[in-house]
Write a protein that holds these residues in place. Structure first.
Motif, PDB file in Angstrom:
ATOM      1  N   VAL A 285       4.548   0.289  21.054  1.00  0.00           N
ATOM      2  CA  VAL A 285       5.239  -0.323  19.789  1.00  0.00           C
ATOM      3  C   VAL A 285       4.919   0.481  18.726  1.00  0.00           C
ATOM      4  O   VAL A 285       3.579   0.974  18.319  1.00  0.00           O
ATOM      5  N   GLU A 286       5.997   0.432  17.629  1.00  0.00           N
ATOM      6  CA  GLU A 286       5.910   1.532  16.536  1.00  0.00           C
ATOM      7  C   GLU A 286       6.322   0.432  15.466  1.00  0.00           C
ATOM      8  O   GLU A 286       7.395  -0.284  15.396  1.00  0.00           O
ATOM      9  N   ALA A 287       5.641   0.472  14.147  1.00  0.00           N
ATOM     10  CA  ALA A 287       6.232  -0.177  13.253  1.00  0.00           C
ATOM     11  C   ALA A 287       5.838   0.802  11.944  1.00  0.00           C
ATOM     12  O   ALA A 287       4.943   1.571  11.712  1.00  0.00           O
ATOM     13  N   LYS A 288       6.737   0.522  10.925  1.00  0.00           N
ATOM     14  CA  LYS A 288       6.568   0.951   9.589  1.00  0.00           C
ATOM     15  C   LYS A 288       7.188  -0.034   8.328  1.00  0.00           C
ATOM     16  O   LYS A 288       8.232  -0.600   8.674  1.00  0.00           O
ATOM     17  N   TYR A 289       6.198  -0.277   7.389  1.00  0.00           N
ATOM     18  CA  TYR A 289       6.554  -1.133   6.416  1.00  0.00           C
ATOM     19  C   TYR A 289       6.513  -0.532   5.000  1.00  0.00           C
ATOM     20  O   TYR A 289       5.520   0.254   4.782  1.00  0.00           O
TER      21      TYR A 289
ATOM     22  N   ASN B 247       8.567  -1.774  -2.208  1.00  0.00           N
ATOM     23  CA  ASN B 247       9.375  -0.893  -3.313  1.00  0.00           C
ATOM     24  C   ASN B 247       8.740  -0.331  -4.305  1.00  0.00           C
ATOM     25  O   ASN B 247       9.328   0.246  -5.132  1.00  0.00           O
ATOM     26  N   ASN B 248       7.294  -0.515  -4.182  1.00  0.00           N
ATOM     27  CA  ASN B 248       6.522   0.175  -5.373  1.00  0.00           C
ATOM     28  C   ASN B 248       6.199   1.451  -4.930  1.00  0.00           C
ATOM     29  O   ASN B 248       5.158   2.176  -5.586  1.00  0.00           O
ATOM     30  N   GLY B 249       6.491   1.980  -3.908  1.00  0.00           N
ATOM     31  CA  GLY B 249       6.051   3.307  -3.237  1.00  0.00           C
ATOM     32  C   GLY B 249       5.122   3.431  -2.265  1.00  0.00           C
ATOM     33  O   GLY B 249       4.872   4.388  -1.614  1.00  0.00           O
ATOM     34  N   TRP B 250       4.470   2.342  -1.736  1.00  0.00           N
ATOM     35  CA  TRP B 250       3.344   2.428  -0.874  1.00  0.00           C
ATOM     36  C   TRP B 250       3.960   2.106   0.486  1.00  0.00           C
ATOM     37  O   TRP B 250       5.107   1.304   0.619  1.00  0.00           O
ATOM     38  N   TYR B 251       3.471   2.755   1.487  1.00  0.00           N
ATOM     39  CA  TYR B 251       3.998   2.562   2.772  1.00  0.00           C
ATOM     40  C   TYR B 251       2.918   2.416   3.798  1.00  0.00           C
ATOM     41  O   TYR B 251       1.703   2.913   3.905  1.00  0.00           O
ATOM     42  N   PHE B 252       3.054   1.695   5.100  1.00  0.00           N
ATOM     43  CA  PHE B 252       2.203   1.509   5.908  1.00  0.00           C
ATOM     44  C   PHE B 252       2.806   1.840   7.691  1.00  0.00           C
ATOM     45  O   PHE B 252       3.861   1.374   7.530  1.00  0.00           O
ATOM     46  N   SER B 253       2.128   2.638   8.271  1.00  0.00           N
ATOM     47  CA  SER B 253       2.877   2.821   9.622  1.00  0.00           C
ATOM     48  C   SER B 253       1.918   2.810  10.782  1.00  0.00           C
ATOM     49  O   SER B 253       0.465   2.910  10.474  1.00  0.00           O
TER      50      SER B 253
ATOM     51  N   LYS C 201      -1.984   4.982  16.410  1.00  0.00           N
ATOM     52  CA  LYS C 201      -1.844   5.778  15.096  1.00  0.00           C
ATOM     53  C   LYS C 201      -1.748   4.950  14.186  1.00  0.00           C
ATOM     54  O   LYS C 201      -1.018   3.787  14.141  1.00  0.00           O
ATOM     55  N   LEU C 202      -2.535   4.970  13.139  1.00  0.00           N
ATOM     56  CA  LEU C 202      -2.312   4.233  11.829  1.00  0.00           C
ATOM     57  C   LEU C 202      -2.320   5.162  10.729  1.00  0.00           C
ATOM     58  O   LEU C 202      -2.727   6.295  10.622  1.00  0.00           O
ATOM     59  N   GLY C 203      -1.379   4.788   9.666  1.00  0.00           N
ATOM     60  CA  GLY C 203      -1.204   5.612   8.493  1.00  0.00           C
ATOM     61  C   GLY C 203      -1.048   4.552   7.100  1.00  0.00           C
ATOM     62  O   GLY C 203      -0.421   3.685   7.166  1.00  0.00           O
ATOM     63  N   ILE C 204      -1.363   5.265   6.036  1.00  0.00           N
ATOM     64  CA  ILE C 204      -1.160   4.677   4.793  1.00  0.00           C
ATOM     65  C   ILE C 204      -0.770   5.726   3.692  1.00  0.00           C
ATOM     66  O   ILE C 204      -1.427   6.842   3.928  1.00  0.00           O
ATOM     67  N   GLY C 205       0.194   5.416   2.835  1.00  0.00           N
ATOM     68  CA  GLY C 205       0.610   6.365   1.927  1.00  0.00           C
ATOM     69  C   GLY C 205       1.205   5.633   0.653  1.00  0.00           C
ATOM     70  O   GLY C 205       1.447   4.744   0.618  1.00  0.00           O
ATOM     71  N   TYR C 206       1.293   6.747  -0.281  1.00  0.00           N
ATOM     72  CA  TYR C 206       1.934   6.329  -1.590  1.00  0.00           C
ATOM     73  C   TYR C 206       2.782   7.394  -2.137  1.00  0.00           C
ATOM     74  O   TYR C 206       2.356   8.565  -2.090  1.00  0.00           O
ATOM     75  N   THR C 207       4.085   7.223  -2.563  1.00  0.00           N
ATOM     76  CA  THR C 207       5.014   8.197  -2.696  1.00  0.00           C
ATOM     77  C   THR C 207       5.710   7.787  -4.101  1.00  0.00           C
ATOM     78  O   THR C 207       5.974   6.795  -4.377  1.00  0.00           O
ATOM     79  N   GLN C 208       5.513   9.029  -4.953  1.00  0.00           N
ATOM     80  CA  GLN C 208       6.263   8.787  -6.198  1.00  0.00           C
ATOM     81  C   GLN C 208       7.451  10.000  -6.278  1.00  0.00           C
ATOM     82  O   GLN C 208       7.377  10.892  -5.295  1.00  0.00           O
ATOM     83  N   ARG C 209       8.022   9.991  -7.332  1.00  0.00           N
ATOM     84  CA  ARG C 209       9.119  10.823  -7.574  1.00  0.00           C
ATOM     85  C   ARG C 209       8.449  12.520  -7.315  1.00  0.00           C
ATOM     86  O   ARG C 209       9.030  13.448  -6.677  1.00  0.00           O
ATOM     87  N   HIS C 210       7.304  12.795  -7.889  1.00  0.00           N
ATOM     88  CA  HIS C 210       6.888  14.042  -8.196  1.00  0.00           C
ATOM     89  C   HIS C 210       5.789  14.302  -7.074  1.00  0.00           C
ATOM     90  O   HIS C 210       5.033  15.447  -7.230  1.00  0.00           O
TER      91      HIS C 210
END
Length: 324
Positions: free
Chosen positions: A186-190, A193-199, A225-234
């Motif tokens: 089972v795989e999931a990714k959320y 819209n503000n740049g955060w993601y969870f997998s 496997k668990l992950g959390i991240g934050y992405t912006q343009r630069h």
């Protein structure tokens, strides 16, 4: 001394037979040859593959069927099939079924090697059978604007798997009958819209050979496997963890190295773009400072040690790059 030579050629033909019917036909040829002191004779090996696939689209469904004829050195040959069905059940739900086989002829090392060490020798077998692997996959995927969840079931049957058979004085390549590997994932990714993601993902597998021996691959049964991240343009930052239940004991009866155990492998990465050309990257691995040991497979030269250490201490890497 060792010398080797290789060459390859391939070609593919594609045709849209009708609006909803397409055809792909191809051929690939690989040839290798050479000389090595560790082999019983000068060697050559080749693999010829001729394949074709037909795909038909009807409404929200895709059907495809194909096959590949394989011909290798020393009269190894087999035709393997491939079948698939993909259906878009709704705007958010997709279903996929895949069935196929793969063929592998024994390598030149597995057939012809002959090496004698002070304590043991490694010998090939020119009469090995080719490996054939059969795969079944079922997959159901749900997607919306922010979330993707995929559930998969798999079953793999390995026939005539080539292994190393050992005695106290000699290791010989041999075919190992049949083995079955089955499991769920089972795989999931959320993504917000503000740049955060969870997998995250959960994988569970079981395996058994045709003699009823369970967990013969020695691999861990559970992986999370668990992950959390934050992405912006630069710039972006992420933290990830990979949990494995313990690998299974190889039956060597030795405790020269620590036994395998459950472990967490945590990593982090940071990216920063100074401009359109320059980028800075930072990566850290094994943040929890785990000592990870996995078992040697039967037939490995260092099998008597029981396990080998594959990770120790924390690791850090800093890189800077420029694109042109």
């Amino acid at each position: 001394s060792t010398q080797s030579r290789s060459s390859a050629a391939s070609d593919v033909y594609k045709r849209q037979v009708q609006e909803n019917l397409s055809l792909v036909v191809g051929i690939a040829y690989d040839y290798l040859s050479g000389e090595a002191a560790t082999l019983t004779e000068n060697w050559h090996q080749y693999l010829l593959g001729i394949y074709g696939q037909v795909e038909y689209i009807h409404g929200n469904s895709r059907f495809f069927v194909g096959a590949q004829y394989n011909n290798a050195q020393d009269s190894y040959h087999k035709t393997v099939p491939r079948i698939g069905y993909i259906n878009k059940i709704s705007d958010h739900l997709n279903f996929k079924f895949l069935y196929g086989q793969a063929f592998r002829a024994p390598s030149v090392v597995e057939r012809l090697i002959n090496v004698t060490l002070p304590a043991i020798s490694l010998v090939g077998d020119p009469n090995l059978d080719a490996e054939v692997v059969t795969n079944w996959d079922l997959q159901l995927t749900y997607t919306n604007e922010n979330l993707t969840v995929t559930t998969s079931a798999f079953r793999t049957i390995q026939k005539d798997l080539i292994i190393r058979s050992f005695t106290p004085s000699q290791i010989t390549f041999a075919n190992a009958g049949e083995a079955t590997i089955k499991g769920l994932e089972v795989e999931a990714k959320y993504v917000r819209n503000n740049g955060w993601y969870f997998s995250g993902s959960l994988t569970y597998q079981q395996n058994e050979d045709d003699n009823g021996n369970e967990d013969f691959t020695l691999l861990s049964n559970t992986q999370i496997k668990l992950g959390i991240g934050y992405t912006q343009r630069h710039w972006s930052v992420g933290l990830f963890n990979n949990y494995h239940s313990k690998y299974h004991d190889n039956g060597s009866g030795n405790n020269l190295n620590p036994s395998p155990g459950n472990y967490n492998r945590m990593s982090a990465q940071v990216r920063y773009d100074f401009n359109d050309s320059w980028q800075l990257r930072f990566y850290a691995d094994n943040l929890l400072n785990e000592d990870i040991y996995i078992p040697f497979h039967p037939g490995a030269l260092l099998f008597a040690l029981g396990t080998e250490q594959v990770l120790a201490e924390r690791y850090f890497e800093v890189g800077i790059s420029r694109s042109f």
